[in-house]
Write an enzyme that holds these catalytic residues in place. Structure first.
Site, PDB file in Angstrom:
ATOM      1  CE  LYS A  78      -1.056   1.989  -3.474  1.00 10.96           C
ATOM      2  NZ  LYS A  78      -0.791   0.600  -3.749  1.00 10.96           N
ATOM      3  CB  SER A 117      -1.082  -0.010   1.391  1.00 10.48           C
ATOM      4  OG  SER A 117      -1.867   1.141   1.219  1.00 10.48           O
ATOM      5  CE1 TYR A 175      -0.898   5.302  -5.152  1.00 10.97           C
ATOM      6  CE2 TYR A 175      -0.338   6.622  -3.542  1.00 10.97           C
ATOM      7  CZ  TYR A 175      -0.055   5.565  -4.128  1.00 10.97           C
ATOM      8  OH  TYR A 175       1.024   4.693  -3.732  1.00 10.97           O
TER       9      TYR A 175
END
Length: 272
Positions: A153, A135, A149
């Protein structure tokens, strides 16, 4: 059993490539997958009975299943699954087209799910295994320019935290890795994407962010080789960590976020 079998996505470069090298150096066997495998076997330079190189687009569920089957035919088991393949979609949210947002989730989240669906049944039969999820500290902390983004995650970690509890009774362990900024090609324009829709209200801030990313590319403070060695060591531990933050920046940002959350929780309690 002394040697282990690794199944690594995104092994063509960056952290995935380093993990494949380190696992082979440790005497383990490696299934190294990547969208492009040109020169990959040569760069890993390992005997055929220790290395299987496979082309794999993680967004293709059938290809993930086929890669699993090829790995089992070659080595008979999978001990460590590393969901490493990923991409960074950067930029202010409104500047990113919907198709690019969806593509970010297809790779970072649904791609990892495709690999897990293919490999977990084998680990369940074995009653053993380690799932390593690469991650980012941005799976805990989100900033301007990184909302999409981070969203991918955050989702990846939320999914994996629940799955980890589901598979633990079956002897399968989980390790979530949250690096800070690492000296890989992750911020290179060939990997990272920027939003391109022009919105005047964001123009100055977005331009400043693009400059920051360009200057940071290749100059990040954290060494990916050190992280790779640490992950390989954890994989050999009888009691590996469940979460591994890497880098002073990651620890600083995560600690600040925890303090902020604690303050917000306290403030909410006072209002209730």
């Amino acid at each position: 059993m002394t040697d282990k079998v690794w199944f690594i996505t995104g092994a063509g470069r960056g952290l995935g490539h380093l993990l494949a090298c380190d696992a082979l150096r440790a005497g383990d066997k490696v299934v190294a997958t990547s969208r492009s495998v040109d020169g990959l076997a040569e760069s890993l330079s390992a005997p055929d009975d220790s290395l299987l190189v496979l082309p794999l687009d993680v967004t293709d569920a059938r290809a993930a299943s086929a890669a699993h089957d090829a790995a089992m035919e070659a080595f008979g088991r999978i001990d460590i699954m590393v969901n490493n393949a990923g991409r960074a979609q950067l930029g202010w949210f409104e500047t990113i087209p919907e198709e690019d947002v969806r593509r970010q989730f297809e790779i970072n989240l649904f791609g990892a799910m495709n690999i897990a669906r293919a490999v977990l049944p084998t680990m369940r039969r074995q009653r053993s295994g380690l799932v390593v999820t690469i991650s980012s500290v941005n799976g805990l902390v989100s900033n301007p320019g990184g909302s999409i983004y981070s969203a991918s995650k955050f989702a990846l970690e939320g999914w994996m935290e629940g799955v980890a509890e589901e598979i633990a009774p079956l002897g399968i362990r989980s390790l979530i890795v949250e690096p800070g900024m690492m000296r890989t090609n992750f911020l290179d324009p060939s990997t990272a994407r920027q939003g391109h829709l022009e919105i005047a209200d964001y123009a100055e801030a977005a331009d400043g962010f693009r400059t920051f990313i360009a200057e940071a590319n290749g100059a990040q403070q954290n060494d990916p080789a050190a992280l790779s060695a640490l992950i390989v060591a954890e994989a050999s531990s009888p009691d590996p960590a469940r979460r591994l933050l890497f880098g002073a920046d990651a620890h600083g940002w995560a600690s600040a976020r925890c303090r902020q959350l604690a303050a917000e929780i306290d403030a909410s309690s006072a209002r209730a």
